[in-house]
Design an enzyme around this catalytic site. Sequence first.
Site, short mmCIF file in Angstrom:
data_model
loop_
_atom_site.label_atom_id
_atom_site.label_comp_id
_atom_site.label_asym_id
_atom_site.label_seq_id
_atom_site.Cartn_x
_atom_site.Cartn_y
_atom_site.Cartn_z
N ASP A 22 0.84 -1.20 0.00
CA ASP A 22 0.00 0.00 0.00
C ASP A 22 0.88 1.26 0.00
O ASP A 22 1.85 1.33 0.78
CB ASP A 22 -0.87 -0.06 1.28
CG ASP A 22 -1.99 0.95 1.30
OD1 ASP A 22 -2.43 1.37 0.22
OD2 ASP A 22 -2.44 1.29 2.42
N HIS A 23 0.56 2.22 -0.83
CA HIS A 23 1.21 3.55 -0.83
C HIS A 23 2.73 3.52 -0.80
O HIS A 23 3.35 4.06 0.13
CB HIS A 23 0.77 4.35 0.41
CG HIS A 23 -0.59 4.92 0.28
ND1 HIS A 23 -0.90 5.96 -0.57
CD2 HIS A 23 -1.74 4.59 0.89
CE1 HIS A 23 -2.17 6.23 -0.47
NE2 HIS A 23 -2.72 5.40 0.40
N GLY A 31 -7.07 8.39 7.95
CA GLY A 31 -7.11 8.68 9.38
C GLY A 31 -8.51 9.03 9.87
O GLY A 31 -9.50 8.69 9.22
N SER A 90 -12.19 4.67 6.24
CA SER A 90 -12.57 4.65 7.66
C SER A 90 -13.31 5.92 8.01
O SER A 90 -12.89 7.02 7.64
CB SER A 90 -11.32 4.60 8.55
OG SER A 90 -10.68 3.37 8.43
N THR A 97 -7.63 2.69 9.63
CA THR A 97 -7.90 3.27 10.95
C THR A 97 -9.06 2.58 11.67
O THR A 97 -8.99 2.31 12.86
CB THR A 97 -8.20 4.78 10.79
OG1 THR A 97 -7.12 5.36 10.06
CG2 THR A 97 -8.33 5.47 12.13
P1 13P Z 1 -8.05 4.87 6.59
O1 13P Z 1 -6.99 4.73 7.62
O2 13P Z 1 -8.68 6.19 6.60
O3 13P Z 1 -9.01 3.74 6.63
O4 13P Z 1 -7.32 4.79 5.16
C1 13P Z 1 -6.81 3.56 4.75
C2 13P Z 1 -6.21 3.62 3.41
O5 13P Z 1 -6.64 4.35 2.55
C3 13P Z 1 -5.09 2.72 3.15
O6 13P Z 1 -4.48 2.96 1.94
#
Ligand code: 13P
Length: 286
Positions: free
Chosen positions: A82-83, A181, A211, A233
């Site tokens: 992820d990212h 977040g 989230s 989150t």
């Molecule tokens: P949240 O923490 O807001 O659920 O975001 C998760 C996310 O986008 C992971 O890439």
Amino acid sequence: MALATSKKYLIDAQKNKYAICGFNIHNLETLKAAVSVAEEKKSPVILQATPGTIKFAGVNYLANMAKTASDEYNIPIVMHLDHCEDFDMIIQCLRAGFTSIMVDSSKLDLKENINMVKKVVEAAHAVGVPVEAELGVIGGTEDDLIVDEKSAVYTDPEAAVDFVDKTKVDSLAIAIGTAHGVYKGDPKLDFERLKKIRSMVDIPLVLHGASGVPDESIKKCIEFGINKINIATELKIPFSNGIKEFFKDSSNENDPRKFLKPGIKMMKDVIRQKIDLAGSANKVFI
Ligand code: 13P
């Protein structure tokens, strides 16, 4: 079975208007929580690790835990990075056996973003692994990735068409008002922008920062074309709350097998609800 790639499951989700959850996991307990509920729901599942989690748990530990899970659970399990902004880490994940990659070069200017994504697509496709990329900039905080409200940029639909065409990316993370977040109020999502992007771009679309987004808004996002929803989150909170609750009554306990259990249970309850919301229950096919 072997770990699955996300490609055919996300394409099925796009065709049949549902979404698959990308659950951020951090260790064996959170990974098992996600796969066991996914099996119970007969849902494909995408396990996600950020670069911070890779540094915390180790790339080979994560890949091998996911591989063991895919042998033990009778559902498609995807192991997704992820990212990631770091090309070397992307290669490490591919070598370790990750089956899905998100390159995040969204903070670069458009030309550099395209070049970076092309480079990752070339490497990942050579070993049969699909790639997610981001256009626009999603706000909020996830690990070391911090984007303040002013720096968030919504995805431009015309630019998205060009981006997908030039990069040959497999799925696209779009910025329509969600943030990573915890939200201060309810997020205001730009559904018209989503609809426009969906009508112009023919690959699966990804919603980050899911989230804290009200269920009704998530349902609309799926109806208007989102095919993967990322949740981090909202899983961390019940996991840690369960453990905090446990210690209120048993402050002398020191056995992780006991104090982790309520965290796992509370996290599983949220995962169950998110899979139902995404509509991916009973969507397993081989
Ligand atoms: P949240 O923490 O807001 O659920 O975001 C998760 C996310 O986008 C992971 O890439």
